[in-house]
Design an enzyme around this catalytic site. Sequence first.
Site: not given
Length: 457
Positions: A363, A228, A205, A250, A282-283, A29, A311-312
């Site tokens: 929502m 935002d 998120p 926003k 988010g996105d 290794e 995204t959320a």
Amino acid sequence: MPQANAKLNAFPVFMRVEGEAVAIVGGGEAALAKARLVGQSSAVLRIIAQTAEAELLSFIAATGAVHVAAAYEAAHLEGAAMVFAASGDEALDRRVAEDARRLSIPVNAVDRPELCDFFTPALVNRAPVAIAIGTEGAGPVLAQMLRGRIDRMLSPSLGALATLAASFRGAAERLPKGTGRRRFWRDFFAGAPASGHIALVGAGPGAEDLLTLRAHRLLMEADVIVHDALVPEAIVAMGRRDAERLPVGKRKGCHSKSQEEINVLLVELGREGKRVVRLKSGDPLVFGRAGEEMAALRDAGIAYEVVPGVTAAFAAAADFELPLTLRGVSSSLVFTTGHDLKGNSLPDWAKLAISGATVAVYMGRSVAAEVAGRLIEAGLSPDTAVAVVENASLGNRRRFHGTLADLPSLEARADLSGPVMTIIGDAVAGANFERSEPLAAHRHEDTASATAEGVEQ
């Protein structure tokens, strides 16, 4: 503050290795790690190992490195520009180090600093630009941490820029030496683009460690950050310290700028030649109104790019260890908002929900009863599993579980002030509910009545 008399015991240099042999003694290794490091250069690797592990053999086959499959002898080092003793055997590594010195070849012995003529740095590679971080062997983990931070700061195209600069060297040499030539190169590397550039960036998120590496790099390069209200300050603060920061609101019930005003702002900043990060929660392509901003930038001829974010819905599912798709249960996924159910007719996705799709609803709690009522009216079972997350991905997140019949109870929850994500579907039953609260504990006394009221709104 650094000590005024602090001295380096190892002086950093860059050694020419193009076409030169670099010998690595070892088959495990440690040898592979050194081979990968040196393999970033144009040196010819010579790996000396009578027996080598499978991963090292794969590396040799893939890179064309020379494999000396024999017991080590000093003659194997001859002609090498540098040597690495990486056998893991103290006696052999010491022998390799002594042989290398006798041949006047600098040597590094892995994890044996007392045998080293030089130390290998943690390397940030933007060839031909390279940044090497060394700690004289005292803190290799620290060096790797610093390498990670610097790597995120530097554009992947930095090497291409340096290569382009090399092609201008002849022209620059026609300029007088001194201030004029230095000004030329300073303007070349630091000059702002004439037409500006806008990056529509997903901030994720909320948790700052879910920000992508590309998003972080662009934040570090930005002249202006337009963000935002839902983007946490901790993420905005990851931008360049002297960048101008413009909040544009926003958030539900609080809009400091309209979407049209934001579009105009982005175009103006682009025309001023600014590097702008438009930071969206988010996105940017999922309910982020990026389509309108891209259209405005295209119409104005302003260069832009889109950087996706977590995204959320994905963060909420991760908080619940919830499979959004589940073999034999749900093979499709719908992203929607509760406001889609406010019209007289059901949207097309409602039919998918009844057919078994998982539905992720972006929502607030104010439309929970309406969502539940319309879906039950459409034929979705009141017993369908539901998961609700407030502040997905953050340390102060709250998780609730129940059924579609329980969902209207969210409207009575005045204590939920953060963004709420709701996931509905049979796949939700596979979630981990151990750390969540039951929605049923907060249901209205007359659930049926609450549901009916949701339908009438």
